[in-house]
Design a protein around this motif. Structure first.
Motif, mmCIF file in Angstrom:
data_model
loop_
_atom_site.group_PDB
_atom_site.id
_atom_site.type_symbol
_atom_site.label_atom_id
_atom_site.label_comp_id
_atom_site.label_asym_id
_atom_site.label_seq_id
_atom_site.Cartn_x
_atom_site.Cartn_y
_atom_site.Cartn_z
ATOM 1 N N TYR A 80 45.343 48.245 40.746
ATOM 2 C CA TYR A 80 45.168 47.809 39.402
ATOM 3 C C TYR A 80 46.417 46.815 39.099
ATOM 4 O O TYR A 80 47.410 46.634 39.923
ATOM 5 N N ARG A 81 46.040 46.044 38.029
ATOM 6 C CA ARG A 81 47.186 45.417 37.465
ATOM 7 C C ARG A 81 48.384 46.042 36.855
ATOM 8 O O ARG A 81 48.284 46.627 35.863
ATOM 9 N N CYS A 82 49.543 45.973 37.441
ATOM 10 C CA CYS A 82 50.666 46.758 37.519
ATOM 11 C C CYS A 82 51.480 46.463 36.239
ATOM 12 O O CYS A 82 51.961 45.302 36.441
ATOM 13 N N ALA A 83 51.852 47.165 35.254
ATOM 14 C CA ALA A 83 52.698 46.662 34.369
ATOM 15 C C ALA A 83 54.251 46.606 34.491
ATOM 16 O O ALA A 83 54.992 45.854 33.680
ATOM 17 N N LYS A 84 54.580 47.111 35.697
ATOM 18 C CA LYS A 84 55.831 46.969 36.035
ATOM 19 C C LYS A 84 55.978 45.975 36.813
ATOM 20 O O LYS A 84 57.109 45.149 36.490
#
Lengths: 470, 240
Positions: A80-84
């Motif tokens: 998934y698109r990681c916010a980190k």
């Protein structure tokens, strides 16, 4: 070179660099996620720059592999698109319970000098005062020799033969050379049961006990008791790993755990497997002599294993749905209650457990309890059963191994269910007659049609008894 | 053949045209795990908050509305939230799943709820603009993802980020009811960029758990400047 030292990998770039001793203590022999280390990131990076620490990406992308647990099955990854990190980030679903491993996380290893783990002050650390039986002595010395030669070993011993005690000479040998030992088991219950016995036998040795939520963690310790999952946090650390109940779920079907054990060992250090019911694969390896081992067909008290009887009870599923139980089963149960014996009733599933527990409560005057894997009061109920506050314990297969209760009898209700394979049934029969003063007991398979697995289990026990008499 | 997202056992998912043509390897929960979820019957739930009315004492229910909702509707928050619908009761099993999903970071688990989320959306909130409840910048950085966003993505409609969480607070799940209900500064702000898309529309807020309703109502209040036709909410679980 002293025996406990692994040679430091690269010589430090600057001699003047003073490494942080806390970091060394935390990281030595392990491989941890960067987020798991309670020290500032700058400090770790500085150590990496000086060659004291190795930092690695935790997930390999081509091919997709988790570097901690070696998972490379595509269905056990998710992205998934990681916010980190702002990228599409893969994470490993297989070893998630130990803290998430993502594409953007790093694994850290210590490559600097080894700390002083511990110094034994004498050659005999084992203060166990009991005596080994003849069969145990033979097995113990075979194991000791094998460990000295650094060879893998299988101890195939019937339930109640005193497997733990025969490990002591080999463990003593390794510990007194200032080396590091682990006993690992797939089951938390087994670790919990082992811990006090080990502590009593090796009172001078610092012991670390690891399982999800344990309090007695210390690192580095020369003696580690752990679940097999926790071994994933170690790398190249142990001089001897002993896996108790190697055939227990989930070790027998999860390749990750075998990988974990291999990875935690130093190269060419021995792995010792203990079991009463080796898997077909292990048995074949042993019989073809590609794996060293020893078979102990008699229990420590010298009496044969109780042979299970089979009793037909009709369509038990239909009966319990109507809130009834077969009179054959109830008669046996009441007989045991009158004799004041504690009784295990093994059932195939949690649903059956919920249905049958109230029926037994109604039909019997004794105190009845039920446990299953997700029962929050599980440990309390087992304790109650052990101390006699419960006389009948209805349980799923979680208690099939590692639990010793004197005078106990066992029933397998619905023994024809698929969950009861040969190994499970042999283990259950092994719960009975474990006490020196009461070496016999009753094991009954209540069934609706004999299965192949039931026949195999009975045959297995008869074979062992035959071998034991020779 | 698929593998259960929760117990990892192999099972046979229902075969239909969709599954036949899809290459999705994350197929959902097996029937044994799915049975442990306790769906809330739409005919037996509170008209406003969607709580399972069978689980609370009858003396607290009046005209199919629970006591909590009557309190909300008698306060200054009246009418802000039109209705909330939750898929399941927040039972022990779902607590374990949510723990793994939210706190251990097993995002893949969200696919187990896909069929039910889509069904509820089509049945109750067709054509509403989907707005996931946002996380604060700090929480997002800490967790790495926004769980509401992943639930919203299941609907397969364009998602509108009409809200911003400007204030970083302690976790709601670590607070008691009193603290949650206590009047506090609204952490949400409307995102002016989406004024046109939201004005006069019916809005559907997406969140993971509805416990007291405070979060959802604050979000609804922040959206009030867009004068939406109505604000509804869809949540996975209705906490007790």
């Amino acid at each position: 070179m002293p025996a406990n030292c692994t040679s430091p990998a690269a010589p430090p770039a600057k001699i003047s660099f003073l490494f942080n001793q806390d970091l060394q203590k935390i990281l030595y022999g392990r491989r941890l996620l960067l987020d798991e280390i309670p020290l500032p990131k700058d400090l770790i990076n500085e150590h990496a720059a000086h060659g004291y620490v190795k930092i690695d990406r935790a997930v390999n992308h081509r091919p997709l592999t988790c570097k901690r647990c070696s998972n490379h099955s595509l269905r056990l990854f998710y992205a998934y698109r990681c916010a980190k990190c702002g990228q599409m980030c893969y994470y490993c679903r297989r070893c998630l319970k130990l803290g998430i491993v993502k594409s953007c996380s790093s694994l850290v290893e210590w490559t600097g000098p080894a700390p002083d783990v511990w110094k034994p002050d004498s050659q005999s650390l084992c203060e166990w005062k009991g005596e080994l039986s003849e069969a145990q002595t033979i097995a113990a010395s075979a194991l000791l020799e094998s460990v000295k030669r650094q060879e893998n070993f299988l101890v195939w011993a019937v339930c109640g033969s005193g497997k733990t005690e025969l490990l002591f000479p080999a463990i003593n040998e390794v510990l007194s050379q200032n080396k590091i030992v682990a006993i690992a088991s797939p089951r938390t219950d087994v670790v919990l049961e082992l811990a006090p016995r080990i502590r009593q036998a090796f009172p001078q040795v610092p012991i670390s006990v690891l399982y999800g939520g344990s309090r007695e963690r210390r690192h580095p310790a020369p003696f580690v008791l752990s679940t097999t999952h926790q071994l994933l946090r170690y790398k190249n650390h142990f001089d001897l790993i002993i896996i108790d109940e190697v055939d227990a779920f989930p070790f027998n079907y999860d390749p990750m755990l075998a990988f974990a054990a291999r990875q935690a060992l130093k190269p060419s250090s021995p792995l010792v497997c203990l079991t009463a019911t080796p898997s077909r694969e292990l048995r074949e390896k042993y019989l073809s002599k590609s794996l060293n081992g020893i078979k102990i067909p008699v229990r420590f008290h010298g009496y044969p294993l109780p042979v299970p009887e089979s009793k037909w009870v009709g369509h038990w599923r239909k009966q319990i749905k109507k809130g009834k139980l077969s009179p054959v089963f109830l008669k046996w149960l009441n007989q045991r209650v009158e004799l004041m014996h504690p009784v295990f009733v093994f059932v195939p599933s949690v649903e059956v457990l919920y249905m049958i527990e109230p029926i037994i409560k109604q039909a019997s005057a004794a105190a009845v309890g039920g446990v299953h894997a997700n029962d929050p009061d599980r440990h309390q109920k087992v304790m109650d059963f052990r101390e006699g506050r419960l006389q009948i314990l209805v349980t799923t297969t979680i208690l099939e191994r590692g639990v010793t209760i004197p005078y106990a009898d066992a029933a397998v209700f619905g023994a024809d269910d698929d969950i009861f394979d040969e190994q499970a049934l042999v283990q259950i029969s092994g719960r009975v007659g474990r006490d020196m003063n009461h070496p016999t007991g009753s094991v009954i398979f209540f069934h609706y049609g004999v299965t192949l697995e039931m026949t195999r289990a009975v045959k297995h026990i008869l074979n062992m008894n035959k071998e034991g008499q020779l | 053949m698929g593998y259960c997202l929760w117990c990892h056992q192999a099972f046979q998912p229902k075969i239909g045209f969709r599954s036949f043509f899809s290459i999705d390897i994350h197929t959902g929960f097996c029937s044994i795990c799915y049975k442990q979820l306790q769906p809330i019957d739409e005919r037996e739930c509170c008209r406003i908050c969607g709580r399972h009315l069978k689980l609370i004492d009858a003396k607290y229910i009046k005209d199919d509305v629970c006591r909590d909702c009557r309190l909300w509707e008698n306060s200054e928050w009246r009418g802000l939230l039109c209705k909330n619908r939750s898929l399941y009761v927040y039972n022990d099993f779902l607590k374990e799943v949510v723990k793994a999903f939210k706190f251990q970071g097993d995002v893949a688990l969200v696919h187990g709820f896909k069929t039910d989320v889509c069904r509820f959306y089509k049945k109750h909130f067709r054509n509403a603009v989907v707005v996931p409840v946002p996380l604060s910048f700090e929480r997002l950085a800490e967790r790495g993802f926004n769980q509401s966003e992943h639930i919203a993505a299941l609907i397969e409609k364009p998602v509108c980020h009409g809200l911003i969480r400007a204030i970083h607070e302690n976790k709601q799940s670590k607070k008691g009811r009193k603290e949650r209900m206590a009047h506090r500064e609204n952490p949400f702000k409307a995102n002016q960029k989406f004024k046109e898309r939201l004005e006069g529309q019916s809005v559907l807020l997406i969140d993971d758990i509805y416990t007291t309703g405070a979060t959802i109502r604050m979000a609804a209040e922040a959206l009030r400047i867009f004068k939406p036709k109505e604000v509804n909410a869809l949540t996975l679980a209705r906490g007790a």
